[in-house]
Write a protein that holds these residues in place. Structure first.
Motif, PDB file in Angstrom:
ATOM      1  N   ASP A  13     -40.180   7.190  47.978  1.00  0.00           N
ATOM      2  CA  ASP A  13     -40.720   6.170  47.074  1.00  0.00           C
ATOM      3  C   ASP A  13     -41.414   6.810  45.874  1.00  0.00           C
ATOM      4  O   ASP A  13     -41.303   6.321  44.749  1.00  0.00           O
ATOM      5  N   THR A  16     -38.758   7.893  43.521  1.00  0.00           N
ATOM      6  CA  THR A  16     -38.235   6.756  42.759  1.00  0.00           C
ATOM      7  C   THR A  16     -39.051   6.522  41.497  1.00  0.00           C
ATOM      8  O   THR A  16     -38.501   6.187  40.452  1.00  0.00           O
ATOM      9  N   TYR A  67     -45.968  -1.844  45.579  1.00  0.00           N
ATOM     10  CA  TYR A  67     -44.713  -2.361  46.135  1.00  0.00           C
ATOM     11  C   TYR A  67     -44.595  -3.851  45.868  1.00  0.00           C
ATOM     12  O   TYR A  67     -45.573  -4.594  45.991  1.00  0.00           O
ATOM     13  N   ASP A  70     -40.573  -4.458  49.767  1.00  0.00           N
ATOM     14  CA  ASP A  70     -40.344  -3.071  50.175  1.00  0.00           C
ATOM     15  C   ASP A  70     -39.969  -2.171  49.004  1.00  0.00           C
ATOM     16  O   ASP A  70     -39.737  -0.978  49.193  1.00  0.00           O
ATOM     17  N   GLU A  71     -39.888  -2.736  47.816  1.00  0.00           N
ATOM     18  CA  GLU A  71     -39.448  -1.973  46.647  1.00  0.00           C
ATOM     19  C   GLU A  71     -40.640  -1.317  45.930  1.00  0.00           C
ATOM     20  O   GLU A  71     -41.571  -2.000  45.509  1.00  0.00           O
ATOM     21  N   VAL A  73     -42.588  -0.159  42.926  1.00  0.00           N
ATOM     22  CA  VAL A  73     -42.497  -0.579  41.528  1.00  0.00           C
ATOM     23  C   VAL A  73     -43.543   0.091  40.634  1.00  0.00           C
ATOM     24  O   VAL A  73     -43.484  -0.052  39.410  1.00  0.00           O
TER      25      VAL A  73
END
Length: 190
Positions: A13, A16, A67, A70-71, A73
């Motif tokens: 994460d 990302t 988040y 679950d993403e 950001v």
């Protein structure tokens, strides 16, 4: 959008948010202020990501992630000032000898901006520092007034966002980023 902010302990994460598209690239990985300049210059390509992966596994991860479900950001780098380049900075002064924490990078993924993620990240970083015993937290945002800031250089944050979060102006600096002066903003956590 409901935003949850959690410690940045999941490397994938973190990658990302701050990692490169190509593992060979020499992007910041949010290490520039975290590690000594010599080490920052020596770490190249995949070694930068490996260093961050190790940080994510530490008892105190390298920051917090926002988040949406679950993403991942958003990202905020936060750590004891003594563990950062700000401990030795000649441009960003120490207000006093209090062992403050520093919040120096806020990143929100495109498509998620202007939805309150940066505000959630600041609040989450404050709680993270408080939970780890910080007596105060500092940030070094741009003092841009009403001027537009280049998004590439807005990682330091904007003064008014920290004021909204309860931070107060603690000192001026000689640091300039994207043509805007940076200031020391502080929030007492005691």
């Amino acid at each position: 959008m409901t935003i949850a902010v959690r410690p940045a302990s999941v490397f994938e994460d973190v990658r990302t948010l701050v990692g490169p598209k190509s593992p060979e690239a020499n992007v910041c990985w949010c290490l520039s202020y975290r590690i000594p300049s010599k080490l920052n210059n020596e770490l190249r390509g995949p070694a930068r990501g490996e260093y961050v992966a190790d940080l994510c596994g530490k008892a105190i991860p390298p920051g917090v992630l926002a988040y949406d479900g679950d993403e991942p950001v958003g990202w905020a780098a936060v750590a004891p000032r003594s563990d950062t380049a700000f401990a030795r900075s000649r441009k960003i002064p120490h207000v006093d000898d209090l062992p403050v924490w520093s919040l120096w990078c806020i990143r929100v993924r495109p498509g998620h901006r202007k939805k309150g993620v940066s505000h959630a990240l600041i609040a989450g970083a404050v709680e993270f520092a408080r939970d780890h015993g910080a007596p105060a937290i500092e940030a070094y945002p741009l003092d841009s007034g009403d001027a537009k800031v280049d998004m590439t250089m807005a990682y330091a944050g904007i003064r008014k966002n920290f004021e909204r979060a309860g931070f107060t102006h603690a000192a001026d600096t000689t640091s300039v980023l994207a043509g805007h002066p940076r200031v020391v903003m502080r929030l007492d956590l005691r």
